[in-house]
Design an enzyme around this catalytic site. Structure first.
Site: not given
Ligand code: 1CP
Length: 325
Positions: A2, A6, A15, A52, A131
């Site tokens: 990530r 944000r 965003r 994502d 999920y």
């Molecule tokens: O910059 C990067 O790393 C690239 C983007 C990236 C990646 C690799 C995002 C953007 N998401 C992911 C993978 C992802 N998404 C995972 C696997 C990695 C990890 O464990 O963090 C998972 C579990 C998700 C699911 C997800 N996406 C959640 C739920 C998390 C949970 O605790 O259950 C959420 C809240 C997101 C949203 C998200 N995805 C990415 C961002 C930057 C965000 C925040 C969203 C926003 O801007 O509002």
């Protein structure tokens, strides 16, 4: 982990302009921009595609929404009969719902400096299924564990579909310009012993074999977060090229049991990056002391926390660069 997101003002600006998180994922222009932002600011060795793991269930036909401040919401699928709305057709077509993602990959590869690698990614079947079955983020994973442990044949149909969709999704990203891919199994740690092999190792091994069929040489990084001692089995049996370590794996164990076999990535706890200062630099040193003599990618053990001051990232990069120069 990530690297976009944000904690960066430039991300929050884009965003806010685009509106919803999924709209951002599906806008090649804006997804390209937010992927490049951390590279411009910090000069990392690799960029990770901004997308994502939940675009795959969306591509299969499940309703997926991201609710501000709450996270992902999906219409839950709790048994094989409820899979009737899902189909691989969209994922296998060259005009399916995920085309904008592959277009973004091509644009990003073109815009990045030649020496900066582009990492594509997907969630592993178990983590994506979590999920799809729970309907969003879960604390205890009771619904998915109940289905997997009591009806393995029915649950296996969902995993089979996700294996096929993931091979397709990763293969398309590599064809579009990704230099390596990462498979995120963020919830691998919740399975009891005995079930880890069936729902984590086997599906991942099938994805690795499938992707090698179309792209024999692409590096594949596996990240079975929370696997504990089972990291060793995962490395031995999946065929991955490199392994991502979560923050709780003891680094000296990882050096002896894993790094002797393949490159490791990790594993600074993101809380140190949030804290900054000498505590952060000391923690980075402990990782470099243990793993720095073998093949390694310095990284976090999980995603950047949204309150992290970007200057801490700058300081960490400078420190790691100075130590490894
Ligand atoms: O910059 C990067 O790393 C690239 C983007 C990236 C990646 C690799 C995002 C953007 N998401 C992911 C993978 C992802 N998404 C995972 C696997 C990695 C990890 O464990 O963090 C998972 C579990 C998700 C699911 C997800 N996406 C959640 C739920 C998390 C949970 O605790 O259950 C959420 C809240 C997101 C949203 C998200 N995805 C990415 C961002 C930057 C965000 C925040 C969203 C926003 O801007 O509002």
């Amino acid at each position: 982990m990530r690297q976009a997101g944000r904690y960066l003002a430039e991300y929050r600006k884009i965003r806010a302009e685009v509106g919803s998180f999924l709209d951002l994922c599906y806008s090649p222009e804006h997804a390209t921009e937010v992927t490049l932002q951390p590279i411009r600011r910090f000069g990392f060795d690799a960029a990770i595609l901004f997308s994502d793991i939940l675009v795959v269930p969306h591509g299969l036909g499940q309703e997926v929404r991201f609710v501000e401040g709450e996270g992902p919401k999906l219409s839950p699928i709790r048994n094989a009969a409820e899979m009737s709305g899902l189909s691989l057709t969209g994922m296998q077509s060259t005009s399916g719902p995920l085309e904008p993602v592959y277009e973004a990959v091509g644009r990003i590869r073109e815009a990045l400096p030649a020496e900066t690698a582009l990492i594509g990614f997907a969630g592993a079947p178990w983590t994506v299924a979590a999920y799809m079955v729970e309907g969003g983020t879960s604390r205890d994973f009771h619904a998915i564990k109940s289905w997997a442990l009591t009806d393995p044949d029915g649950f296996g149909q969902l995993i089979d579909m996700l294996v096929a969709a993931t091979v397709e999704h990763l293969s398309r990203q590599v064809s579009a310009g990704a230099d390596a891919v990462q498979i995120f199994d963020s919830h691998a740690g919740v399975l009891p012993d005995g079930a880890f092999e069936k729902w984590i190792i086997e599906p991942t091994a099938r994805i690795v074999a499938g992707l090698r069929g179309t792209h024999p040489d692409v590096p594949i990084i596996g990240f079975p977060r929370g696997a504990g001692l089972r990291y060793a089995d995962y490395v031995a049996k999946t065929g991955i090229t490199a392994v991502g370590l979560d923050s709780v794996v003891p680094v000296t164990w990882a050096r002896d049991a894993l790094q002797s076999k393949l490159p490791v990535q990790g594993n600074l706890d993101p809380v140190y990056l949030l804290a900054g200062g000498t505590k952060m630099l000391d923690a980075a040193d402990r990782i470099l002391d243990a793993l720095g003599d073998g093949p390694m990618i310095f990284n976090l053990g999980h995603g950047v926390i949204k309150e992290t001051p970007p200057e801490h990232v700058t300081a960490l990069v400078e420190h790691v660069r100075a130590r490894t120069a």
